[in-house]
Design a protein around this motif. Structure first.
Motif, PDB file in Angstrom:
ATOM      1  N   UNK A  80       4.245  -2.511   1.274  1.00  0.00           N
ATOM      2  CA  UNK A  80       4.415  -2.608   2.720  1.00  0.00           C
ATOM      3  C   UNK A  80       5.884  -2.801   3.106  1.00  0.00           C
ATOM      4  N   UNK A  81       6.289  -2.130   4.183  1.00  0.00           N
ATOM      5  CA  UNK A  81       7.626  -2.260   4.764  1.00  0.00           C
ATOM      6  C   UNK A  81       7.465  -2.622   6.240  1.00  0.00           C
ATOM      7  N   UNK A  82       8.534  -2.975   6.937  1.00  0.00           N
ATOM      8  CA  UNK A  82       8.406  -3.343   8.353  1.00  0.00           C
ATOM      9  C   UNK A  82       7.792  -2.235   9.212  1.00  0.00           C
ATOM     10  N   UNK A  83       7.999  -0.955   8.854  1.00  0.00           N
ATOM     11  CA  UNK A  83       7.480   0.145   9.683  1.00  0.00           C
ATOM     12  C   UNK A  83       6.281   0.853   9.076  1.00  0.00           C
ATOM     13  N   UNK A  84       5.929   0.534   7.851  1.00  0.00           N
ATOM     14  CA  UNK A  84       4.804   1.214   7.205  1.00  0.00           C
ATOM     15  C   UNK A  84       4.697   0.844   5.750  1.00  0.00           C
ATOM     16  N   UNK A  85       4.915   1.832   4.871  1.00  0.00           N
ATOM     17  CA  UNK A  85       4.829   1.587   3.432  1.00  0.00           C
ATOM     18  C   UNK A  85       5.850   2.461   2.709  1.00  0.00           C
ATOM     19  N   UNK A  86       6.185   2.080   1.486  1.00  0.00           N
ATOM     20  CA  UNK A  86       6.875   2.972   0.567  1.00  0.00           C
ATOM     21  C   UNK A  86       5.959   3.186  -0.627  1.00  0.00           C
ATOM     22  N   UNK A  87       5.827   4.441  -1.061  1.00  0.00           N
ATOM     23  CA  UNK A  87       4.951   4.798  -2.166  1.00  0.00           C
ATOM     24  C   UNK A  87       5.800   4.967  -3.415  1.00  0.00           C
ATOM     25  N   UNK A  88       5.515   4.171  -4.431  1.00  0.00           N
ATOM     26  CA  UNK A  88       6.302   4.190  -5.663  1.00  0.00           C
ATOM     27  C   UNK A  88       5.426   4.576  -6.842  1.00  0.00           C
ATOM     28  N   UNK A  89       6.060   5.211  -7.850  1.00  0.00           N
ATOM     29  CA  UNK A  89       5.322   5.534  -9.069  1.00  0.00           C
ATOM     30  C   UNK A  89       5.483   4.390 -10.064  1.00  0.00           C
ATOM     31  N   UNK A  90       5.054   4.569 -11.290  1.00  0.00           N
ATOM     32  CA  UNK A  90       5.051   3.497 -12.279  1.00  0.00           C
ATOM     33  C   UNK A  90       6.427   3.220 -12.863  1.00  0.00           C
ATOM     34  N   UNK A  91       7.487   3.956 -12.417  1.00  0.00           N
ATOM     35  CA  UNK A  91       8.817   3.767 -13.012  1.00  0.00           C
ATOM     36  C   UNK A  91       9.396   2.367 -12.768  1.00  0.00           C
ATOM     37  N   UNK A  92       9.443   1.709 -11.540  1.00  0.00           N
ATOM     38  CA  UNK A  92       8.974   2.256 -10.280  1.00  0.00           C
ATOM     39  C   UNK A  92      10.061   3.015  -9.516  1.00  0.00           C
ATOM     40  N   UNK A  93       9.703   4.174  -8.969  1.00  0.00           N
ATOM     41  CA  UNK A  93      10.630   4.982  -8.192  1.00  0.00           C
ATOM     42  C   UNK A  93       9.971   5.305  -6.858  1.00  0.00           C
ATOM     43  N   UNK A  94      10.758   5.183  -5.766  1.00  0.00           N
ATOM     44  CA  UNK A  94      10.227   5.469  -4.439  1.00  0.00           C
ATOM     45  C   UNK A  94      10.068   6.981  -4.272  1.00  0.00           C
ATOM     46  N   UNK A  95       8.818   7.423  -4.060  1.00  0.00           N
ATOM     47  CA  UNK A  95       8.529   8.852  -3.903  1.00  0.00           C
ATOM     48  C   UNK A  95       8.481   9.231  -2.423  1.00  0.00           C
ATOM     49  N   UNK A  96       7.860   8.397  -1.604  1.00  0.00           N
ATOM     50  CA  UNK A  96       7.779   8.636  -0.172  1.00  0.00           C
ATOM     51  C   UNK A  96       8.021   7.326   0.578  1.00  0.00           C
ATOM     52  N   UNK A  97       8.564   7.449   1.795  1.00  0.00           N
ATOM     53  CA  UNK A  97       8.585   6.357   2.753  1.00  0.00           C
ATOM     54  C   UNK A  97       7.801   6.834   3.967  1.00  0.00           C
ATOM     55  N   UNK A  98       6.743   6.105   4.340  1.00  0.00           N
ATOM     56  CA  UNK A  98       5.855   6.576   5.394  1.00  0.00           C
ATOM     57  C   UNK A  98       5.785   5.558   6.528  1.00  0.00           C
ATOM     58  N   UNK A  99       5.628   6.077   7.750  1.00  0.00           N
ATOM     59  CA  UNK A  99       5.564   5.234   8.945  1.00  0.00           C
ATOM     60  C   UNK A  99       4.135   5.219   9.487  1.00  0.00           C
ATOM     61  N   UNK A 100       3.766   4.065  10.054  1.00  0.00           N
ATOM     62  CA  UNK A 100       2.446   3.924  10.651  1.00  0.00           C
ATOM     63  C   UNK A 100       2.363   4.713  11.963  1.00  0.00           C
ATOM     64  N   UNK A 101       1.145   5.141  12.300  1.00  0.00           N
ATOM     65  CA  UNK A 101       0.883   5.773  13.594  1.00  0.00           C
ATOM     66  C   UNK A 101      -0.235   4.984  14.273  1.00  0.00           C
ATOM     67  N   UNK A 102      -0.777   5.544  15.325  1.00  0.00           N
ATOM     68  CA  UNK A 102      -1.891   4.894  15.997  1.00  0.00           C
ATOM     69  C   UNK A 102      -3.173   4.921  15.200  1.00  0.00           C
ATOM     70  N   UNK A 103      -3.218   5.688  14.147  1.00  0.00           N
ATOM     71  CA  UNK A 103      -4.409   5.788  13.290  1.00  0.00           C
ATOM     72  C   UNK A 103      -4.108   5.135  11.952  1.00  0.00           C
ATOM     73  N   UNK A 104      -5.067   4.352  11.426  1.00  0.00           N
ATOM     74  CA  UNK A 104      -4.825   3.626  10.179  1.00  0.00           C
ATOM     75  C   UNK A 104      -4.763   4.552   8.976  1.00  0.00           C
ATOM     76  N   UNK A 105      -5.380   5.746   9.056  1.00  0.00           N
ATOM     77  CA  UNK A 105      -5.400   6.669   7.923  1.00  0.00           C
ATOM     78  C   UNK A 105      -4.461   7.854   8.134  1.00  0.00           C
TER      79      UNK A 105
END
Length: 281
Positions: free
Chosen positions: A219-244
């Motif tokens: 979790x980040x202040x605006x959404x989430x960061x998706x990391x692999x097992x390295x760990x390496x950040x693959x995506x940074x994603x922001x929340x919208x009005x929909x949880x999914x």
């Protein structure tokens, strides 16, 4: 009167031990410091090594600060407690206590004060620390993962409405992304000089994680960061009005859930592409 006070004290002690045991059983690991504030060197008098040994003796999985942490602990630091050994002042006694804090820095346990009358430093510190650990020994620590309470299954009609709304939101975002892409292409064409023969540019292959590779959501202040097992950040994603439904930072793309699968949808020169992702929230 004294007998009543004695039994009251024993009852309060047993209640305190029972509560501490239940509370600490939710933690699997303990991180042991390399150096304590009241000593000049790391692991001076082998006091830190003894601390690690005693935690392992009484049911915890102990790791020294700075060691390679277990994978599950690296992705969830709240599985671990941070330990510290504190020294109390005393004229003729060495007094030590053990303190445990959770991942938010809150103190969750403080041991009894262990004492020693030994004059030689190493013997005194070791004896006092072992004495302090007596209150940890009686906890009979055994790791018990926190139970996750499942949400009640919503009615079918509500699920159908939520799915329909989600699909509408995805469609709307797709349309906005397509418009944005066309505007960028038009702007780029306006800035480029006119060439006699347009050059064909092959679409660049996007480096994406394999479906089987697990991405862990942090979790980040605006959404989430998706990391692999390295760990390496693959995506940074922001929340919208929909949880999914999430917007991917720095890209004209979205990640959304469809039929219980996470879909990564992005634009290329060849058109809209989709990729299934394995995400653990």
């Amino acid at each position: 009167m004294k007998i009543k006070l004695f039994f009251l004290g024993v009852s309060l002690l047993l209640c305190s031990v029972g509560y501490s045991q239940k509370n600490l059983n939710n933690y699997k690991y303990v991180v042991v410091q390399n150096k304590y504030d009241f000593l000049k060197e790391a692991d001076q008098y082998q006091l830190n090594s003894l601390t690690k040994f005693l935690f392992e003796k009484y049911g915890f999985e102990a790791v020294l600060e700075g060691e390679n942490y277990p994978e599950e602990m690296a992705f969830n630091r709240c599985l671990a407690l941070s330990s510290d050994v504190l020294k109390d002042s005393g004229m003729f006694k060495t007094k030590l206590s053990v303190q445990l804090k959770d991942c938010n820095g809150a103190v969750v346990f403080t041991s009894q004060i262990g004492e020693s009358r030994e004059k030689e430093y190493k013997l005194a510190y070791h004896e006092a620390l072992r004495d302090a650990f007596k209150s940890i020994a009686i906890l009979n620590h055994k790791y018990e993962p926190k139970k996750v309470v499942s949400a009640p299954t919503p009615k079918v009609k509500k699920e159908e409405i939520a799915t329909a709304n989600n699909e509408k939101e995805v469609a709307r975002l797709k349309q906005e992304l397509e418009v944005l892409k066309k505007e960028k292409e038009a702007s780029a064409k306006a800035e480029k000089p006119i060439e006699s023969q347009p050059k064909k540019v092959a679409p660049v292959a996007k480096s994406l994680p394999a479906k089987a590779q697990i991405l862990y959501a942090q979790e980040t202040p605006t959404g989430f960061q998706l990391v692999d097992s390295t760990p390496k950040v693959v995506f940074k994603i922001k929340k919208t009005g929909r949880k999914d439904l999430f917007l991917v930072e720095g890209e004209d793309s979205v990640i959304y859930k469809q039929d219980n699968k996470w879909i990564y949808e992005y634009n290329t020169d060849a058109g809209v592409q989709q990729k299934e992702l394995n995400i653990k929230f």
